[in-house]
Design a protein around this motif. Structure first.
Motif, PDB file in Angstrom:
ATOM      1  N   TYR B  27       0.856  -1.184   0.000  1.00 29.54           N
ATOM      2  CA  TYR B  27       0.000   0.000   0.000  1.00 29.54           C
ATOM      3  C   TYR B  27       0.892   1.234   0.000  1.00 29.54           C
ATOM      4  O   TYR B  27       2.044   1.186   0.424  1.00 29.54           O
ATOM      5  CB  TYR B  27      -0.957   0.004   1.203  1.00 29.54           C
ATOM      6  CG  TYR B  27      -0.296   0.174   2.546  1.00 29.54           C
ATOM      7  CD1 TYR B  27       0.280  -0.920   3.206  1.00 29.54           C
ATOM      8  CD2 TYR B  27      -0.254   1.407   3.183  1.00 29.54           C
ATOM      9  CE1 TYR B  27       0.880  -0.766   4.444  1.00 29.54           C
ATOM     10  CE2 TYR B  27       0.345   1.566   4.423  1.00 29.54           C
ATOM     11  CZ  TYR B  27       0.912   0.477   5.047  1.00 29.54           C
ATOM     12  OH  TYR B  27       1.510   0.630   6.270  1.00 29.54           O
ATOM     13  N   LEU B  28       0.339   2.332  -0.491  1.00 30.25           N
ATOM     14  CA  LEU B  28       1.140   3.550  -0.634  1.00 30.25           C
ATOM     15  C   LEU B  28       1.115   4.374   0.643  1.00 30.25           C
ATOM     16  O   LEU B  28       0.088   4.499   1.298  1.00 30.25           O
ATOM     17  CB  LEU B  28       0.624   4.396  -1.796  1.00 30.25           C
ATOM     18  CG  LEU B  28       0.796   3.787  -3.182  1.00 30.25           C
ATOM     19  CD1 LEU B  28       0.255   4.741  -4.238  1.00 30.25           C
ATOM     20  CD2 LEU B  28       2.256   3.449  -3.453  1.00 30.25           C
ATOM     21  N   VAL B  29       2.262   4.949   0.979  1.00 33.67           N
ATOM     22  CA  VAL B  29       2.338   5.889   2.099  1.00 33.67           C
ATOM     23  C   VAL B  29       2.871   7.221   1.585  1.00 33.67           C
ATOM     24  O   VAL B  29       3.565   7.283   0.564  1.00 33.67           O
ATOM     25  CB  VAL B  29       3.257   5.379   3.235  1.00 33.67           C
ATOM     26  CG1 VAL B  29       2.710   4.104   3.840  1.00 33.67           C
ATOM     27  CG2 VAL B  29       4.688   5.180   2.749  1.00 33.67           C
ATOM     28  N   ASP B  30       2.517   8.278   2.304  1.00 32.22           N
ATOM     29  CA  ASP B  30       3.059   9.598   2.000  1.00 32.22           C
ATOM     30  C   ASP B  30       4.193   9.952   2.945  1.00 32.22           C
ATOM     31  O   ASP B  30       5.068  10.736   2.623  1.00 32.22           O
ATOM     32  CB  ASP B  30       1.964  10.665   2.112  1.00 32.22           C
ATOM     33  CG  ASP B  30       0.897  10.460   1.051  1.00 32.22           C
ATOM     34  OD1 ASP B  30       1.272  10.117  -0.088  1.00 32.22           O
ATOM     35  OD2 ASP B  30      -0.298  10.621   1.358  1.00 32.22           O
ATOM     36  N   ASP B  31       4.140   9.381   4.161  1.00 34.34           N
ATOM     37  CA  ASP B  31       5.240   9.638   5.082  1.00 34.34           C
ATOM     38  C   ASP B  31       6.341   8.607   4.804  1.00 34.34           C
ATOM     39  O   ASP B  31       6.304   7.909   3.801  1.00 34.34           O
ATOM     40  CB  ASP B  31       4.765   9.608   6.534  1.00 34.34           C
ATOM     41  CG  ASP B  31       4.291   8.219   6.945  1.00 34.34           C
ATOM     42  OD1 ASP B  31       4.096   7.369   6.058  1.00 34.34           O
ATOM     43  OD2 ASP B  31       4.109   7.987   8.146  1.00 34.34           O
ATOM     44  N   HIS B  80       9.951   0.012  -1.861  1.00 36.26           N
ATOM     45  CA  HIS B  80       8.981  -0.981  -1.414  1.00 36.26           C
ATOM     46  C   HIS B  80       9.523  -1.712  -0.179  1.00 36.26           C
ATOM     47  O   HIS B  80      10.531  -2.396  -0.264  1.00 36.26           O
ATOM     48  CB  HIS B  80       8.715  -2.001  -2.526  1.00 36.26           C
ATOM     49  CG  HIS B  80       8.440  -1.366  -3.858  1.00 36.26           C
ATOM     50  ND1 HIS B  80       7.294  -0.636  -4.104  1.00 36.26           N
ATOM     51  CD2 HIS B  80       9.184  -1.314  -4.992  1.00 36.26           C
ATOM     52  CE1 HIS B  80       7.333  -0.183  -5.351  1.00 36.26           C
ATOM     53  NE2 HIS B  80       8.464  -0.576  -5.916  1.00 36.26           N
ATOM     54  N   CYS B  81       8.837  -1.538   0.947  1.00 41.01           N
ATOM     55  CA  CYS B  81       9.280  -2.178   2.193  1.00 41.01           C
ATOM     56  C   CYS B  81       8.534  -3.498   2.374  1.00 41.01           C
ATOM     57  O   CYS B  81       7.341  -3.588   2.072  1.00 41.01           O
ATOM     58  CB  CYS B  81       9.022  -1.269   3.390  1.00 41.01           C
ATOM     59  SG  CYS B  81       9.512  -1.992   4.972  1.00 41.01           S
ATOM     60  N   VAL B  82       9.227  -4.487   2.917  1.00 42.30           N
ATOM     61  CA  VAL B  82       8.606  -5.802   3.126  1.00 42.30           C
ATOM     62  C   VAL B  82       7.437  -5.728   4.104  1.00 42.30           C
ATOM     63  O   VAL B  82       6.566  -6.590   4.105  1.00 42.30           O
ATOM     64  CB  VAL B  82       9.660  -6.828   3.588  1.00 42.30           C
ATOM     65  CG1 VAL B  82      10.117  -6.526   5.015  1.00 42.30           C
ATOM     66  CG2 VAL B  82       9.151  -8.255   3.472  1.00 42.30           C
ATOM     67  N   THR B  83       7.377  -4.673   4.921  1.00 41.82           N
ATOM     68  CA  THR B  83       6.257  -4.510   5.848  1.00 41.82           C
ATOM     69  C   THR B  83       5.035  -3.905   5.155  1.00 41.82           C
ATOM     70  O   THR B  83       4.151  -3.366   5.813  1.00 41.82           O
ATOM     71  CB  THR B  83       6.641  -3.644   7.058  1.00 41.82           C
ATOM     72  OG1 THR B  83       6.975  -2.328   6.588  1.00 41.82           O
ATOM     73  CG2 THR B  83       7.823  -4.218   7.791  1.00 41.82           C
ATOM     74  N   HIS B  84       5.023  -3.978   3.829  1.00 38.93           N
ATOM     75  CA  HIS B  84       3.837  -3.704   3.004  1.00 38.93           C
ATOM     76  C   HIS B  84       3.656  -2.271   2.531  1.00 38.93           C
ATOM     77  O   HIS B  84       2.741  -1.990   1.781  1.00 38.93           O
ATOM     78  CB  HIS B  84       2.534  -4.201   3.664  1.00 38.93           C
ATOM     79  CG  HIS B  84       2.499  -5.680   3.910  1.00 38.93           C
ATOM     80  ND1 HIS B  84       2.200  -6.583   2.921  1.00 38.93           N
ATOM     81  CD2 HIS B  84       2.781  -6.423   5.009  1.00 38.93           C
ATOM     82  CE1 HIS B  84       2.267  -7.816   3.416  1.00 38.93           C
ATOM     83  NE2 HIS B  84       2.622  -7.739   4.682  1.00 38.93           N
ATOM     84  N   TRP B  85       4.511  -1.334   2.972  1.00 37.34           N
ATOM     85  CA  TRP B  85       4.329   0.016   2.431  1.00 37.34           C
ATOM     86  C   TRP B  85       5.262   0.247   1.251  1.00 37.34           C
ATOM     87  O   TRP B  85       6.359  -0.290   1.173  1.00 37.34           O
ATOM     88  CB  TRP B  85       4.505   1.103   3.484  1.00 37.34           C
ATOM     89  CG  TRP B  85       5.820   1.138   4.209  1.00 37.34           C
ATOM     90  CD1 TRP B  85       6.126   0.536   5.403  1.00 37.34           C
ATOM     91  CD2 TRP B  85       7.029   1.818   3.795  1.00 37.34           C
ATOM     92  NE1 TRP B  85       7.435   0.797   5.751  1.00 37.34           N
ATOM     93  CE2 TRP B  85       8.010   1.579   4.786  1.00 37.34           C
ATOM     94  CE3 TRP B  85       7.382   2.603   2.697  1.00 37.34           C
ATOM     95  CZ2 TRP B  85       9.296   2.093   4.716  1.00 37.34           C
ATOM     96  CZ3 TRP B  85       8.679   3.120   2.621  1.00 37.34           C
ATOM     97  CH2 TRP B  85       9.613   2.863   3.616  1.00 37.34           C
ATOM     98  N   SER B  86       4.757   1.065   0.339  1.00 39.50           N
ATOM     99  CA  SER B  86       5.559   1.539  -0.791  1.00 39.50           C
ATOM    100  C   SER B  86       5.457   3.049  -0.838  1.00 39.50           C
ATOM    101  O   SER B  86       4.458   3.638  -0.423  1.00 39.50           O
ATOM    102  CB  SER B  86       5.051   0.967  -2.119  1.00 39.50           C
ATOM    103  OG  SER B  86       5.309  -0.417  -2.208  1.00 39.50           O
TER     104      SER B  86
END
Lengths: 251, 202
Positions: B27-31, B80-86
């Protein structure tokens, strides 16, 4: 301390919600029945996956709140108001519903009774969750490792596992609980009322010569602050294990 | 499959994001979340250096100033982090790993990146060649903050971000693919986000 967590792959498995516990207005524990034990270690986490009817999926990682000795797996979830998964888990998921998860994951932020030395546990808010698993594992294994928990919360209403922590704090179990309230303290509170800082940790931490292990879990600023202070106080970097939660605000 | 989460709709993206930029399960993050296993090291720049060693004809070392004197590139990358954020469109400035590798002779097919604080991660050499990896010191136009790996980290954006070692001090070329810090703790040996190679066995 070292060790592998996973052998032969981690498939998704279906658990069932069998009970819920309201911990605070924003936090709920999910008690899950998982077919075949995860055989996790205290401090590890799982990935949880939700699937919409059209196949859309969302996955997040959550720390395990229960020790390996307990039959049921407990996840304690804080509802993030702008979150995608946590509001569903806290507000929508009902007893009897299935929940997909995989794990255990993470092999570093782990405590085992074979590890020697006292334990310094530092939690900010919902960062208490994996530390609760460590505390319960410490009790279940009859370890005599002395434990000090420093628990930073905004207000008394935000204390997760309140009854359990108060019970630990008042019984002679070798586990000390030290609260610091950063916004509102209970009436007549004589303890700490500020964010974790160098003076606070210098007062409560085990001396580095006693070969302690520190586990720090919480929002990034708290974890950065506490880990830096412990390094300055003489803790070896490898004796400071960190897990960071939530948004960072920067850069 | 076939298991649905009753009543779950999910928060669909409201902005137009090309599907080919967000790997499965992300999922996408802004921070910019911070994940590290231990305390943040603080290495002064005059004590910092970067070494390419291991199975090379002659190990080579760069000081901070020497590294800054190498050709600099500014790149825009999705991470892309393995903890699900991109996180999309992140901007970094630093030196291509190609530039360092051009100054040593080697045939070794693998490498281990190592960092202040003891972190390691392993990669095939091919994954840091051909404009795929950089040693970066600047993030979004400002010095890379320590909690994000400053003074300098590696970025290998086409793999999960744990491969992008923070606080990097060197790479060791090796004949064998030797698992690093997370790779010995159950994470995938290679970590391709497009194949969801998160954990061992994926």
């Amino acid at each position: 301390m070292e060790g592998t967590t996973v052998r032969g792959g981690l498939g998704w498995r279906q658990s069932t919600l069998v009970d819920t516990i309201v911990e605070t207005p924003r936090v709920k524990s999910l008690v899950l029945d998982v077919p075949n034990s995860l055989a996790h270690r205290a401090g590890q986490h799982v990935d949880v996956r939700l699937t919409a009817e059209d196949g859309y999926q969302a996955a997040r990682s959550y720390s395990i709140a229960s020790p390996p000795e307990e039959r049921r797996l407990v996840l304690t979830i804080e509802r993030l108001d702008d979150g995608e998964v946590s509001p569903y888990l806290v507000d929508e998921l009902r007893v009897g519903d299935p929940l997909e998860l995989r794990g255990p994951i993470g092999g570093y932020f782990v405590w085992e009774s074979s590890m020697s030395g006292p334990l310094l546990l530092i939690a900010g808010g919902s960062g208490i969750v994996p530390l609760r698993a460590i505390i319960r594992h410490r009790i279940a294994t009859n370890s005599d490792a002395p434990v000090r928990l420093v628990y930073s919360v905004r207000t008394p209403d935000d204390v997760i596992y309140r009854q359990e922590m108060d019970r630990l704090a008042t019984s002679a179990t070798g586990i000390e609980v030290i609260y610091t309230f950063t916004r509102v303290a209970p009436g007549g509170w004589a303890g700490y009322q500020r964010r974790i800082d160098a003076a606070l940790l210098a007062e409560v931490c085990w001396p580095p010569e006693s070969k302690p292990t520190a586990f720090i879990c919480g929002p990034t600023p708290l974890v950065e602050t506490a880990a830096n202070i412990l390094s300055t106080l003489g803790y070896q970097p490898t004796s400071i294990k960190t897990e960071r939660f939530g948004p960072t605000g920067g850069p | 499959m076939g298991l649905f989460s009753r009543g779950f709709r999910g928060r669909r993206r409201t902005t137009d994001v090309p599907a080919d930029r967000v790997p499965p399960g992300q999922y996408l993050v802004d921070d910019y979340p911070v994940l590290s296993a231990g305390p943040t090291p603080h290495t002064p720049l005059d004590a910092w250096d970067f070494t390419v060693g291991g199975e090379v004809s002659q190990p080579k070392r760069w000081t901070w100033q020497e590294m800054l004197a190498l050709p600099q590139e500014t790149v825009s990358q999705d991470i892309h982090c393995v903890t699900h954020w991109s996180k999309l469109d992140t901007h970094w400035t630093g030196v291509s790993l190609d530039t360092f590798l051009a100054q040593v002779e080697f045939t070794a097919p693998y490498m281990t990146a190592y960092s202040d604080g003891g972190y390691t991660t392993n990669l095939p050499i091919a994954d840091i060649q051909g404009g795929k990896a950089w040693l970066v010191h600047t993030y979004e136009g400002a010095p890379l903050p320590p909690e994000h790996g400053g003074p300098a980290r590696m970025i290998v954006p086409h793999l999960y971000f744990w491969k992008s070692a923070k606080w990097i001090r060197g790479i060791r070329l090796t004949s064998d693919d030797s698992p690093g810090f997370w790779e010995v703790r159950g994470y995938h040996i290679y970590g391709d986000p497009w194949k969801e190679q998160r954990y061992e066995g994926d």
